[in-house]
Design an enzyme around this catalytic site. Structure first.
Site, PDB file in Angstrom:
ATOM      1  N   HIS A 193     -14.777 -11.183  -7.096  1.00  0.00           N
ATOM      2  CA  HIS A 193     -13.934 -11.838  -6.091  1.00  0.00           C
ATOM      3  C   HIS A 193     -13.311 -13.123  -6.611  1.00  0.00           C
ATOM      4  CE1 HIS A 193     -16.033  -9.400  -2.785  1.00  0.00           C
ATOM      5  NE2 HIS A 193     -14.836  -8.937  -3.017  1.00  0.00           N
ATOM      6  N   GLU A 435     -11.508  16.791 -11.682  1.00  0.00           N
ATOM      7  CA  GLU A 435     -12.279  15.895 -12.542  1.00  0.00           C
ATOM      8  C   GLU A 435     -13.329  16.620 -13.367  1.00  0.00           C
ATOM      9  OE1 GLU A 435     -12.666  11.716 -10.772  1.00  0.00           O
ATOM     10  OE2 GLU A 435     -13.355  13.016  -9.166  1.00  0.00           O
ATOM     11  N   ASP A 459     -12.989  11.072 -15.602  1.00  0.00           N
ATOM     12  CA  ASP A 459     -14.136  11.970 -15.483  1.00  0.00           C
ATOM     13  C   ASP A 459     -13.900  13.295 -16.202  1.00  0.00           C
ATOM     14  OD1 ASP A 459     -16.298  10.724 -14.130  1.00  0.00           O
ATOM     15  OD2 ASP A 459     -15.065  10.638 -12.330  1.00  0.00           O
ATOM     16  N   CYS A 506      -4.261  10.296 -12.269  1.00  0.00           N
ATOM     17  CA  CYS A 506      -4.604   8.933 -11.881  1.00  0.00           C
ATOM     18  C   CYS A 506      -5.705   8.336 -12.748  1.00  0.00           C
ATOM     19  CB  CYS A 506      -4.992   8.867 -10.400  1.00  0.00           C
ATOM     20  SG  CYS A 506      -6.460   9.826 -10.014  1.00  0.00           S
TER      21      CYS A 506
HETATM   22  C1  PEP Z   1     -11.008   9.450 -12.838  1.00  0.00           C
HETATM   23  O1  PEP Z   1     -12.135   9.945 -12.930  1.00  0.00           O
HETATM   24  O2  PEP Z   1     -10.100   9.628 -13.675  1.00  0.00           O
HETATM   25  C2  PEP Z   1     -10.685   8.568 -11.719  1.00  0.00           C
HETATM   26  C3  PEP Z   1      -9.466   8.120 -11.562  1.00  0.00           C
HETATM   27  O3  PEP Z   1     -11.698   8.210 -10.870  1.00  0.00           O
HETATM   28  P1  PEP Z   1     -12.763   7.057 -11.209  1.00  0.00           P
HETATM   29  O4  PEP Z   1     -12.283   6.338 -12.442  1.00  0.00           O
HETATM   30  O5  PEP Z   1     -12.812   6.185 -10.009  1.00  0.00           O
HETATM   31  O6  PEP Z   1     -14.003   7.863 -11.430  1.00  0.00           O
HETATM   32 MG    MG Z   2     -13.487   9.923 -11.230  1.00  0.00          MG
END
Ligand code: PEP
Ligand code: MG
Length: 592
Positions: A193, A435, A459, A506
């Site tokens: 934070h 994932e 992941d 993502c």
């Molecule tokens: C991923 O696994 O690519 C993802 C975006 O989720 P996190 O990094 O939150 O596991």
């Molecule tokens: Mg993930």
């Protein structure tokens, strides 16, 4: 001789100044007991210290609201809650009443116990909560010991580099940004934070430097480079020259960012790619927008639960989701349901100790096992759909059965909302993150039950290669350009196209210039990444041709090794983008 120390970048910008050392730490508390007659006095002292600390925090909250706005001011809420938390209060009282400890010793012991419980993991979100906890401990203990407030920074000169073992939100808020040119700390995370507040205050900051507070000497010169995460103590003339030229280039880059943010994200041959932001906290929505995000591709919701003692209510969740949806009224906002387990655990769930937490009770598995927790989130999400294009995204799905179960829960919650006359958008979209290799290989079946896919490469790489993403020893093996990963990306993209559903990526890979080049070449039309990377990736997209990306991706798909995949991409991107390798990561030649 200058000393160069590397840590993690936490707030952009570069600064130089004289070191101001700050010892904001837990004071020593002597072990002492009191007579039975004095127990009520210690109880009263403890309550008085708690009330005093709450008062101070409320004052700081109000000052933060006036200076930075209401969203930043809410950063103090977890600490205020902590001071009323039964775990904290009753635990401390027990030590006073049963063991006759002084108020300070009882409080210190109780907080150490809670800290030990939380620090089983090194996940940044948990560390953030520990940092909040430490803030409360330092403040209350100094008060109980009758010390002068150590956070009094009134003796500070202008233009200093603040160096400390770590900082806390209540301390940073007392810092006058006109006085502090830069910050360097031994510990801390980018998502702490206090680091967020430093970003809001635009103070260049480097965290996790290890030993900076031991090696820096009061009054010495120092340079803090918040873009690459470097601190130079006692710089010599050549360091100063590097500093000046980087400062000039950064100024130019910052101006460029504002211009790039307004530009189209379109390749030289006219293909538009959606660039969205990943958010860990709602307060970052504004920065994402300023960096040109076209919506939010991944809003991680774990911040609502990790390190907390109680489950957040529907209303609190709804407000957080709505805040982000309203920050992007014209774009899609993909909100991911709780991705708990692995290394992120809330205290109230009593997560079991597991031999392989990443292969354990995680993400959608936890949610489906705990419908009480999950239904509250689904209701808050449904309500948020009335305030923007909110899409619901499920993490770590392996099987269509999981999607089917979520749809059933959603249908029941929709029913409830309709009966209660609470608005939601019945046309909202539901999708999954890809994932695991299971999801990638079974994408055709999943596509029949989903409105979109978002590939979580962080992941997917870990599970495909059997390489723990958090194990620094294996970092060289964690390679998103492994042919097995590239083939799965291709398979998921192809299946989505055939099924007519959107596919995006993502994971971190999207924020890597070579990764982005490969992904668009595989016809993945939307990329989502941490917002600071958006301008850099938009620049890549604007400087390449889609045809070249497709051709490079075709070659990469036939490449036998990770090195060959990388070579195909480097050759494909050619001279169109000026690439460099920085800290083992491909980057543009913008100042890093
Ligand atoms: C991923 O696994 O690519 C993802 C975006 O989720 P996190 O990094 O939150 O596991
Ligand atoms: Mg993930």
């Amino acid at each position: 001789m200058s000393i160069v120390l590397d840590g993690s970048p936490a707030s952009e910008g570069i600064a130089s100044g004289r070191v101001f050392l700050l010892d904001w730490g837990i004071p020593e508390v002597v072990h002492q007991t009191v007579q039975a007659d004095d127990v009520p006095r210690e109880v009263a002292r403890f309550h008085e210290a708690r009330d005093w600390a709450k008062g101070r925090l409320e004052e700081m909250k109000a000052a933060t609201e006036a200076r930075l706005g209401p969203v930043e001011a809410r950063i103090f809420d977890p600490q205020l809650l902590m001071l009323d938390d039964p775990e904290v209060v009753e635990g401390t009282l027990r030590y006073i009443e049963e063991n006759h400890l002084t108020a300070q010793r009882a409080f210190e012991w109780r907080m150490l116990e809670l800290q030990a419980r939380w620090s089983r993991t090194s996940h940044p979100m948990v560390l953030d909560r520990l940092n909040d906890l430490e803030d409360v401990v330092i403040r209350v203990l100094h008060h109980l010991l009758g010390h002068h407030d150590p956070s009094d920074l009134s003796g500070m000169n202008e233009g200093v580099i603040l160096v400390a073992p770590n900082l806390t939100p209540s301390l940073i808020i007392q810092v006058d940004a006109r006085h502090v040119a830069g910050i360097a700390t031994d510990h801390g995370t980018r998502t702490a934070h206090w680091a967020m507040l430093a970003r809001s205050m635009q103070i260049p900051t480097v965290v996790g430097v290890g030993s900076v507070s031991r090696r820096a000497r009061e009054g010495d010169d120092a340079i803090v480079d918040g873009r690459i995460g470097r601190v130079v103590l006692d710089p010599d003339e050549s360091d100063r020259e590097v500093f000046r030229s980087r400062q000039e280039r950064l100024l130019v880059w910052e101006e460029e960012v504002a211009v790039i943010a307004e530009m189209e994200s379109t390749t030289l041959d006219g293909q538009t790619i959606s660039l969205r932001a990943n958010l860990d906290l709602p307060v970052e929505a504004e920065q994402a927008r300023a960096h040109g995000a076209e919506g939010i591709g991944l809003f991680r919701t774990e911040f609502l639960v990790v390190g907390r003692n109680t489950m957040p209510g529907e209303e609190e969740q709804f407000q957080a989701y709505r805040q982000v949806a309203e920050a992007f009224p014209e774009s899609a906002v993909y909100i991911r349901t709780f991705d708990l387990g692995g290394d992120k655990f809330p205290m109230f769930l009593n997560m079991p100790q597991e031999d392989n937490p990443f292969l354990g009770w995680r993400a959608i598995r936890v949610c489906l096992d705990r419908p009480d927790l999950f239904r509250t989130q689904l209701r808050a999400l449904l309500r948020a759909t009335a305030h923007g294009d909110v899409r619901i995204m499920l993490p770590l799905v392996n099987d269509v059965e999981e999607v089917r179960q979520v749809r059933e829960l959603l249908a029941e919650e929709e029913d409830q909302l309709t009966r209660s006359g609470i608005p939601y958008n019945a046309g909202y979209k539901l999708g999954v993150m890809i994932e695991t290799p299971a999801a990638a290989l079974d994408a055709a079946e999943l596509a029949r039950h989903c409105d979109f896919f978002s590939i979580g490469t962080n992941d997917l790489v870990q599970y495909t290669l059997a390489v723990d993403r958090t194990n620094t020893r294996l970092a060289h093996l964690y390679n998103p350009f492994h042919p097995a990963v590239v083939r799965q990306l291709h398979q998921v993209a192809r299946v989505s196209r055939a099924a007519g559903i959107e596919v995006s990526v993502c994971g971190e890979m999207a924020s890597n210039p070579l990764g982005a080049f490969l992904l668009i070449g595989l016809d993945i039309g939307a990329l989502s990444m941490a917002w600071p990377s958006l301008p850099e990736i938009k620049k890549v997209i604007r400087d390449v041709r889609m045809e070249d990306a497709r051709q490079a991706a075709r070659k990469a798909l036939a490449a036998p090794t990770s090195a060959d995949v990388t070579r195909c991409l480097v050759e494909g991107i050619g001279d169109s983008v000026d690439l460099k390798v920085f800290s083992g990561r491909w980057s543009l030649s913008v100042p890093r």
